[in-house]
Design an enzyme around this catalytic site. Structure first.
Site, PDB file in Angstrom:
ATOM      1  N   HIS A  28       0.840  -1.211   0.000  1.00  0.00           N
ATOM      2  CA  HIS A  28       0.000   0.000   0.000  1.00  0.00           C
ATOM      3  C   HIS A  28       0.873   1.258   0.000  1.00  0.00           C
ATOM      4  O   HIS A  28       0.560   2.247  -0.658  1.00  0.00           O
ATOM      5  CB  HIS A  28      -0.874   0.054   1.260  1.00  0.00           C
ATOM      6  CG  HIS A  28      -1.898  -1.026   1.358  1.00  0.00           C
ATOM      7  ND1 HIS A  28      -1.838  -2.021   2.306  1.00  0.00           N
ATOM      8  CD2 HIS A  28      -3.022  -1.248   0.633  1.00  0.00           C
ATOM      9  CE1 HIS A  28      -2.883  -2.815   2.163  1.00  0.00           C
ATOM     10  NE2 HIS A  28      -3.615  -2.381   1.166  1.00  0.00           N
ATOM     11  N   LYS A 140      -1.458  -6.460  -8.072  1.00  0.00           N
ATOM     12  CA  LYS A 140      -1.730  -7.803  -7.515  1.00  0.00           C
ATOM     13  C   LYS A 140      -3.190  -8.174  -7.774  1.00  0.00           C
ATOM     14  O   LYS A 140      -3.505  -9.291  -8.114  1.00  0.00           O
ATOM     15  CB  LYS A 140      -1.422  -7.874  -6.028  1.00  0.00           C
ATOM     16  CG  LYS A 140      -1.620  -9.306  -5.518  1.00  0.00           C
ATOM     17  CD  LYS A 140      -1.150  -9.502  -4.118  1.00  0.00           C
ATOM     18  CE  LYS A 140      -2.086  -8.885  -3.121  1.00  0.00           C
ATOM     19  NZ  LYS A 140      -3.330  -9.651  -2.928  1.00  0.00           N
TER      20      LYS A 140
END
Ligand code: PAF
Length: 274
Positions: A28, A140
């Site tokens: 993140h 991802k």
């Protein structure tokens, strides 16, 4: 949030959104770093979106730690955290959802039938609330990125969608908030995901052009782990997610594997060109 973004826009700032469900990890934070390259005001949203969890999935168990997330956002240089509660996002009488016709009929959409409807809906709402010029999503969740790009094109959002590369642990495991569910033994077994992608890349570089052979080899090596339950191993078109029959152009290899209740995903583009 809308008033804040209006003000930022009026003062000439570029607003970039990083949508997350919190429990932040270095993956993140790499999205925040990417966002900072594209704008002046980085907004991180933290919202565990009930609409993208199906019955029996891990909505209740999903890890949450707002204080830690806030500290990490500050360190990473985010300017604003938008962390609404579920009633703000889905108030009484809520009934409007965004659905896509085709992309959710592949990969994760097959075992998680309401997932992409929930993602497309909440991201649409976040776009209308945060009013960003750009938004950053991790690769991802490759299918999610395609879904968002499609929604932006189809609904004419004036927002640039930026995809950021997968961040991995030193041994190759793709970072995920769900990795915290893994027992030490499952954590070791989970390496089979990234390893089978590595192996597939080697096979393609060595001239293999048959996607079925690559798929079978990956399945064999994953199923050799005692607790791995394969959801899918797919080689498909990187834009439509339709299966491919030959490897004569770049192809997406994507996998989803469960260890106990933990479902992990990973992917890589296999490029046969030298
Ligand atoms: O990738 C995620 O964490 C979520 O699916 C997202 C994009 C924040 C929507 O809830």
């Amino acid at each position: 949030m809308q008033a804040h973004s209006d003000q930022a826009r009026i003062s000439g700032k570029t607003v970039v959104l990083v949508p997350t469900m919190g429990y932040l990890h270095p993956g993140h934070l790499s999205l925040v770093a990417e966002a900072k390259k594209h704008g002046d005001e980085v907004v991180v949203s933290i919202f565990v979106n009930p609409a993208q969890f199906g019955p029996g999935e891990d909505l209740e168990a999903y890890p949450r730690d707002f204080d830690r997330d806030r500290a990490l956002c500050r360190e990473a240089g985010a300017d604003v955290i938008f962390a609404p509660d579920p009633d703000t996002i889905y108030g009484p009488g809520y009934q409007t959802y965004v659905t896509l016709e085709k992309l959710p009929q592949h990969l994760c959409g097959l075992s998680r039938p309401v997932h992409f409807r929930g993602v497309a809906t909440v991201v649409t709402k976040l776009f209308n609330i945060v009013k960003p010029h750009a938004a950053v999503f991790g690769q991802k969740d490759y299918q999610q990125l395609l879904v968002i790009q499609r929604v932006v094109r189809d609904l004419n959002f004036d927002i640039d969608i930026i995809g950021a590369p997968i961040v991995r642990e030193p041994d190759g495991l793709a970072m995920s908030s769900r990795n915290t569910y893994l027992t030490p033994d499952h954590r070791r077994q989970a390496l089979c995901l990234s390893r089978s992608l590595d192996r597939a890349r080697e096979r393609v570089q060595a001239g293999e052009t048959d996607p079925d052979r690559i798929r079978r080899e990956a399945l064999e090596s994953i199923e050799a782990r005692p607790d791995a339950v394969v959801d899918y191993v797919t080689l498909c078109d990187p834009h439509t997610l339709e299966p491919v029959s030959t490897l004569n152009r770049p192809v997406l290899m994507a996998l989803a594997v469960k260890f106990g209740k933990t479902r992990l995903i990973d992917n890589r583009i296999l490029d046969p060109r030298p």
